[in-house]
Write a protein that holds these residues in place. Structure first.
Motif, PDB file in Angstrom:
ATOM      1  N   GLU A 148       3.052  -6.413  -5.427  1.00 30.29           N
ATOM      2  CA  GLU A 148       3.213  -5.080  -5.990  1.00 30.29           C
ATOM      3  C   GLU A 148       4.611  -4.904  -6.582  1.00 30.29           C
ATOM      4  O   GLU A 148       5.530  -5.671  -6.283  1.00 30.29           O
ATOM      5  N   LEU A 149       4.733  -3.891  -7.403  1.00 29.81           N
ATOM      6  CA  LEU A 149       6.020  -3.519  -7.983  1.00 29.81           C
ATOM      7  C   LEU A 149       6.401  -2.144  -7.432  1.00 29.81           C
ATOM      8  O   LEU A 149       5.574  -1.226  -7.399  1.00 29.81           O
ATOM      9  N   PHE A 150       7.633  -2.014  -6.974  1.00 30.84           N
ATOM     10  CA  PHE A 150       8.162  -0.746  -6.480  1.00 30.84           C
ATOM     11  C   PHE A 150       9.123  -0.204  -7.528  1.00 30.84           C
ATOM     12  O   PHE A 150      10.099  -0.871  -7.892  1.00 30.84           O
ATOM     13  N   ILE A 151       8.839   1.001  -8.020  1.00 27.84           N
ATOM     14  CA  ILE A 151       9.591   1.565  -9.140  1.00 27.84           C
ATOM     15  C   ILE A 151      10.138   2.941  -8.771  1.00 27.84           C
ATOM     16  O   ILE A 151       9.406   3.931  -8.739  1.00 27.84           O
ATOM     17  N   THR A 210       4.440   2.865  -7.083  1.00 32.83           N
ATOM     18  CA  THR A 210       4.098   1.460  -6.889  1.00 32.83           C
ATOM     19  C   THR A 210       2.975   1.098  -7.847  1.00 32.83           C
ATOM     20  O   THR A 210       2.257   1.970  -8.338  1.00 32.83           O
ATOM     21  N   ALA A 211       2.845  -0.190  -8.097  1.00 35.80           N
ATOM     22  CA  ALA A 211       1.764  -0.668  -8.958  1.00 35.80           C
ATOM     23  C   ALA A 211       1.430  -2.099  -8.579  1.00 35.80           C
ATOM     24  O   ALA A 211       2.319  -2.883  -8.218  1.00 35.80           O
ATOM     25  N   SER A 212       0.169  -2.436  -8.644  1.00 36.42           N
ATOM     26  CA  SER A 212      -0.248  -3.823  -8.470  1.00 36.42           C
ATOM     27  C   SER A 212       0.220  -4.629  -9.674  1.00 36.42           C
ATOM     28  O   SER A 212       0.040  -4.212 -10.829  1.00 36.42           O
ATOM     29  N   GLY A 225       0.785  -1.224   0.000  1.00 39.87           N
ATOM     30  CA  GLY A 225       0.000   0.000   0.000  1.00 39.87           C
ATOM     31  C   GLY A 225       0.816   1.272   0.000  1.00 39.87           C
ATOM     32  O   GLY A 225       0.344   2.329   0.428  1.00 39.87           O
ATOM     33  N   GLY A 226       2.050   1.214  -0.472  1.00 43.12           N
ATOM     34  CA  GLY A 226       2.872   2.420  -0.550  1.00 43.12           C
ATOM     35  C   GLY A 226       3.481   2.836   0.767  1.00 43.12           C
ATOM     36  O   GLY A 226       3.875   3.991   0.932  1.00 43.12           O
TER      37      GLY A 226
END
Length: 435
Positions: free
Chosen positions: A408-411, A424-426, A168-169
């Motif tokens: 999730e992906l952390f970018i 972030t993205a699911s 959730g960030g």
């Protein structure tokens, strides 16, 4: 007809941002240009000679001035001056025992300078799971992020930041405590033009306060765009490996950073025809008994490279992705190492469109046969927003590597070569966009 809209992006942009910061300085060796003829002493030898002409009271007074100006900014300044004097004494063939301790440190001070390593730009991050994951809960992960920092003379170095990311960030960067310190070469007498060089962090310098500078002739103008990956060898051993571009000011070549603890780093050039290009990114494990990388061998398309050696890449590669949509017509490239998930290998890409505008996209490769593209995004997942367009290089968003955190992906991503943003993205939302 396909029309891409910014509100279709699956990314959640976090509030945190890192900016270029001229106050972050390191003590570095100061090198005088060689301007004397062979029959005359070098400028370095002449400067040492001038310092030695000072009487003891003058030398002590000059060192006191240096101490007042800089000792609070660099807590290991005395040790660094001592080390620098030892190098200069060896270079100019000066008998160390003949020089008083005060003049030794003063000579060391004259051959050092402050360098603001991120004054001009901060960009192109990559991220991997931190070696220490103890004491976390609720899906949290510590991360270690590399940054391309640009300072005076447009010299690129590698800086690091540590932090934590959760579902959730939930996001935190560890603070940087005290001054930054430059990593040092283990043995400056063993630096062959095409050989590996080992550097280490200064004692008591945290990872987030450490900077890797060019140390060889091939790297003279910069270490550019490190793409870090946590690599698992066949025997289960884990190693952090980063591919980067070494720039001499005249030529480029691909090189590799290797470390197990981020305390000692081996910098080693790749060999082979593929090594002459930029932007190589290593898969996190062997596939089919071979090492694989994605690269861009022709300046426009994404290629898949394979080798039975981690250091030698003679394969020109096979075409993997070509520009297909308007936002990537100019050229494409990878945005770091592929990320393994149940559905396959998720590869972040960048595309360049009209007005040299950069955008991020994604593709999915088959897990067993990464040469097979399962799907790709027809629309960008991130472009330069209105508030993020201005900077050293306008209209650019770019990343050198993301990290999976649960589902999730952390970018982390560069903004106009001037700042670092985070998103972030699911994974499910991202995969749903693939055609």
């Amino acid at each position: 007809m396909l029309i891409c809209r910014p509100d279709q992006s699956p990314l959640h942009i976090l509030d945190e941002k890192l900016n270029a910061d001229p106050s972050r300085v390191v003590l570095r060796p100061f090198h005088l240009a060689w301007q004397a003829s062979v029959s005359e002493p070098s400028r370095a030898a002449q400067l040492v000679s001038d310092i030695l002409t000072l009487d003891d009271d003058q030398a002590e007074a000059e060192l006191d001035i240096v101490w007042q100006d800089f000792s609070e900014r660099h807590w290991q300044i005395g040790r660094i001056f001592d080390q620098r004097f030892a190098e200069i004494a060896e270079d100019v063939r000066l008998a160390r025992a003949s020089v008083s301790p005060v003049k030794q440190r003063l000579i060391g001070a004259y051959f050092c300078h402050e360098y603001s390593y991120a004054a001009a730009a901060l960009m192109n991050p990559s991220v991997v799971p931190h070696p220490d994951q103890s004491g976390l809960s609720g899906g949290q992960q510590r991360f270690l992020m590399s940054l391309r920092a640009v300072g005076e003379g447009h010299i690129s170095s590698i800086a690091f930041r540590e932090g934590m990311i959760g579902p959730g960030g939930d996001f935190r960067l560890w603070p940087q405590s005290g001054p930054a310190m430059a990593a040092v070469v283990d043995d400056r007498h063993r630096m062959e033009a095409d050989g590996a060089v080992t550097v280490h962090r200064q004692p008591d310098s945290a990872i987030s306060n450490s900077v890797l500078f060019p140390v060889t002739e091939a790297q003279r103008n910069g270490l550019e765009d490190l793409r870090l990956v946590s690599f698992t060898h066949d025997d289960g051993r884990r190693e952090y490996i980063g591919t980067y571009t070494a720039y001499s000011g005249r030529a480029i070549r691909s090189e590799m950073l290797r470390t197990t603890d981020f305390a000692s780093f081996c910098l080693e050039p790749f060999t082979g025809r593929a090594a002459r290009n930029k932007g190589m990114a290593l898969f996190p494990r062997k596939i089919g008994g071979r090492y694989l990388m994605v690269g861009r061998q022709d300046g426009k398309n994404v290629t898949l490279l394979s080798s039975d050696s981690l250091t030698h890449w003679d394969d020109e590669g096979e075409l993997l992705l070509s520009p297909e949509f308007p936002w990537e017509f100019v050229q494409m490239g990878n945005c770091g190492s592929p990320i393994e998930c149940d559905e396959g290998w998720l590869l972040l890409t960048h595309g360049v469109g009209a007005m040299r505008k950069y955008s991020l996209g994604a593709a999915l490769l088959d897990r067993d046969d990464p040469s097979r593209v399962i799907g790709r995004t027809a629309c960008p997942i991130l472009t330069a927003a209105e508030s993020d367009r201005e900077g050293y290089v306008p209209n650019v968003v770019y990343t050198c590597g993301a990290m999976r955190v649960g589902d999730e992906l952390f970018i982390p991503y560069g903004i106009s070569d001037s700042a670092i943003g985070f998103a972030t993205a699911s994974l499910d939302d991202l995969l749903d966009l693939l055609l």
